[in-house]
Design a protein around this motif. Structure first.
Motif, mmCIF file in Angstrom:
data_model
loop_
_atom_site.group_PDB
_atom_site.id
_atom_site.type_symbol
_atom_site.label_atom_id
_atom_site.label_comp_id
_atom_site.label_asym_id
_atom_site.label_seq_id
_atom_site.Cartn_x
_atom_site.Cartn_y
_atom_site.Cartn_z
ATOM 1 N N ALA A 264 0.832 -1.202 0.000
ATOM 2 C CA ALA A 264 0.000 0.000 0.000
ATOM 3 C C ALA A 264 0.868 1.254 0.000
ATOM 4 C CB ALA A 264 -0.925 -0.014 1.214
ATOM 5 N N TYR A 273 -3.692 4.948 -6.214
ATOM 6 C CA TYR A 273 -4.443 5.046 -4.969
ATOM 7 C C TYR A 273 -5.493 3.946 -4.819
ATOM 8 C CZ TYR A 273 -2.160 9.560 -5.258
ATOM 9 O OH TYR A 273 -1.204 10.545 -5.391
ATOM 10 N N GLU A 274 -6.122 3.540 -5.921
ATOM 11 C CA GLU A 274 -7.089 2.448 -5.833
ATOM 12 C C GLU A 274 -6.408 1.152 -5.427
ATOM 13 O OE1 GLU A 274 -6.771 4.459 -8.354
ATOM 14 O OE2 GLU A 274 -8.684 5.485 -8.696
ATOM 15 N N GLU A 277 -5.798 1.288 -1.758
ATOM 16 C CA GLU A 277 -7.024 0.989 -1.021
ATOM 17 C C GLU A 277 -7.275 -0.511 -0.965
ATOM 18 O OE1 GLU A 277 -10.097 3.163 -2.964
ATOM 19 O OE2 GLU A 277 -9.195 5.126 -2.548
ATOM 20 N N CYS A 280 -4.818 -2.184 1.464
ATOM 21 C CA CYS A 280 -5.186 -1.924 2.856
ATOM 22 C C CYS A 280 -6.372 -2.784 3.285
ATOM 23 C CB CYS A 280 -5.518 -0.453 3.051
ATOM 24 S SG CYS A 280 -4.087 0.643 2.943
ATOM 25 N N THR A 281 -7.359 -2.888 2.402
ATOM 26 C CA THR A 281 -8.541 -3.695 2.724
ATOM 27 C C THR A 281 -8.159 -5.152 2.925
ATOM 28 O OG1 THR A 281 -9.961 -2.187 1.468
ATOM 29 C CG2 THR A 281 -10.816 -4.398 1.915
ATOM 30 N N LEU A 313 -5.089 3.634 4.517
ATOM 31 C CA LEU A 313 -6.360 3.615 3.779
ATOM 32 C C LEU A 313 -6.949 5.014 3.705
ATOM 33 C CD1 LEU A 313 -8.573 1.964 2.391
ATOM 34 C CD2 LEU A 313 -9.574 1.531 4.644
ATOM 35 N N ALA A 316 -4.998 6.978 1.124
ATOM 36 C CA ALA A 316 -5.355 6.575 -0.240
ATOM 37 C C ALA A 316 -6.700 7.177 -0.642
ATOM 38 C CB ALA A 316 -5.390 5.049 -0.333
ATOM 39 N N HIS A 317 -7.688 7.149 0.281
ATOM 40 C CA HIS A 317 -8.991 7.758 -0.002
ATOM 41 C C HIS A 317 -8.832 9.256 -0.273
ATOM 42 C CE1 HIS A 317 -11.608 4.401 0.447
ATOM 43 N NE2 HIS A 317 -11.417 4.226 1.736
ATOM 44 N N SER A 320 -7.055 9.969 -3.652
ATOM 45 C CA SER A 320 -7.849 9.556 -4.818
ATOM 46 C C SER A 320 -9.059 10.462 -5.032
ATOM 47 C CB SER A 320 -8.323 8.107 -4.640
ATOM 48 O OG SER A 320 -9.297 8.010 -3.598
#
Length: 324
Positions: A264, A273-274, A277, A280-281, A313, A316-317, A320
């Motif tokens: 990540a 960035y996606e 994400e 991280c998930t 996360l 990244a959000h 993005s």
């Protein structure tokens, strides 16, 4: 190859297309239009790019083309009914034609008078059945090597296979046998690197591996990647996260958390960035498994790992544009 492109790659494509309208440049992308597993991101990107490009649906091979392909693969003129049967059963799909023809060749039935009857029960969806039948004819060491290669992915390095399963002494010969059987092909310009000729070939091999064995093989590949020099290991953080993430049943959860976090971080550094994400998930899912069995004394370690993933996360959000 757009079919399994990740969201970051699709965003890059969208950006490039918008920037090059006046350049003498054509971008050609391929995808399986009728496939059920096409991602929502791909379908949305195709809709958005439609005004800038043209869609060319590709039909299957004609009867004559099927006959030519069968002759080239079989090394001789096929019996008269065979091209008709191949065309009818495959719809002209080149992969299916190739797999069925190779299966006939491997069983010595290509020139047989009843070759057409032998494939009469096969539907186009039966390509997995055909691939399994071809692989079943190969020696056990070759089958074992192909299983490991399928776990690595569409493309695989012989050196990685050898590090992952050093107890298999004939992996080089096994891969060569797979090449001779048409199940793997060398990658041009890259020494001792091979790939499956079609992703469906890899998927058929991979899906046939029992779940527990699959997890153990993923763990072995992950450990082999961890043995690389630090720079290369770090560059392959996403691969490490994937393999340990698929090895939860084999005790790979803590390593999955570690490498998901690093993957990540690298994704954010590269503005993917996606992808960050997604890493991280997956890392948080692995953390739930990794720390479920830890004693209370290590609760702080679990909290810190989850916190680091959640911070990444959030970053990244933010980058993005998902949150403001």
């Amino acid at each position: 190859d757009l079919h399994r492109a990740d969201a970051s790659s699709l965003r890059l494509l969208h950006h490039v297309v918008a920037e090059i309208p006046s350049l003498p440049l054509m971008i050609l992308g391929t995808f399986r239009d009728a496939s059920r597993d096409a991602s929502p991101e791909l379908m949305r990107t195709l809709e958005e790019l439609q005004p800038a490009g043209t869609r060319w649906p590709l039909a299957g091979l004609s009867l004559g083309e099927v006959g030519t392909l069968a002759r080239l693969l079989g090394g001789s003129e096929p019996p008269a009914p065979l091209p008709f049967a191949l065309h009818e059963r495959t719809g002209g799909n080149p992969l299916f034609v190739e797999e069925i023809t190779r299966m006939l060749c491997a069983s010595g039935a290509f020139d047989a008078a009843d070759a057409a009857e032998r494939i009469a029960s096969l539907a186009p969806e039966g390509v997995r059945q055909v691939i399994h039948a071809r692989v079943a004819r190969l020696p056990a060491a070759v089958r074992e090597g192909l299983e490991l290669a399928a776990v690595v992915g569409r493309e695989f390095e012989l050196s990685l296979l050898e590090r992952a399963r050093p107890e298999i002494e004939v992996l080089g010969a096994a891969v060569q046998s797979a090449v001779e059987a048409g199940i793997a092909t060398p990658v041009a310009g890259r020494a001792a690197t091979f790939r499956f000729p079609h992703i469906l070939v890899r998927d058929a091999l991979y899906d046939a591996i029992p779940i527990a064995r699959r997890a153990a093989l993923h763990a072995a590949v992950g450990q082999a990647l961890e043995a690389l020099d630090p720079l290369e290991r770090d560059a392959r953080a996403a691969e490490l996260a994937h393999h340990f993430g698929q090895a939860l049943l084999a005790g790979g959860a803590q390593r999955a958390v570690h490498w998901a976090r690093r993957a990540a971080e690298r994704a954010i550094e590269h503005a993917a960035y996606e992808e960050a994400e997604a890493q991280c998930t997956r890392g948080l899912e692995a953390a739930a498994v990794a720390f479920a069995e830890l004693p209370d004394a290590k609760a702080g370690e679990a909290t810190r790992a989850r916190g680091e993933l959640l911070v990444l996360l959030g970053r990244a959000h933010w980058f993005s544009g998902a949150i403001e």
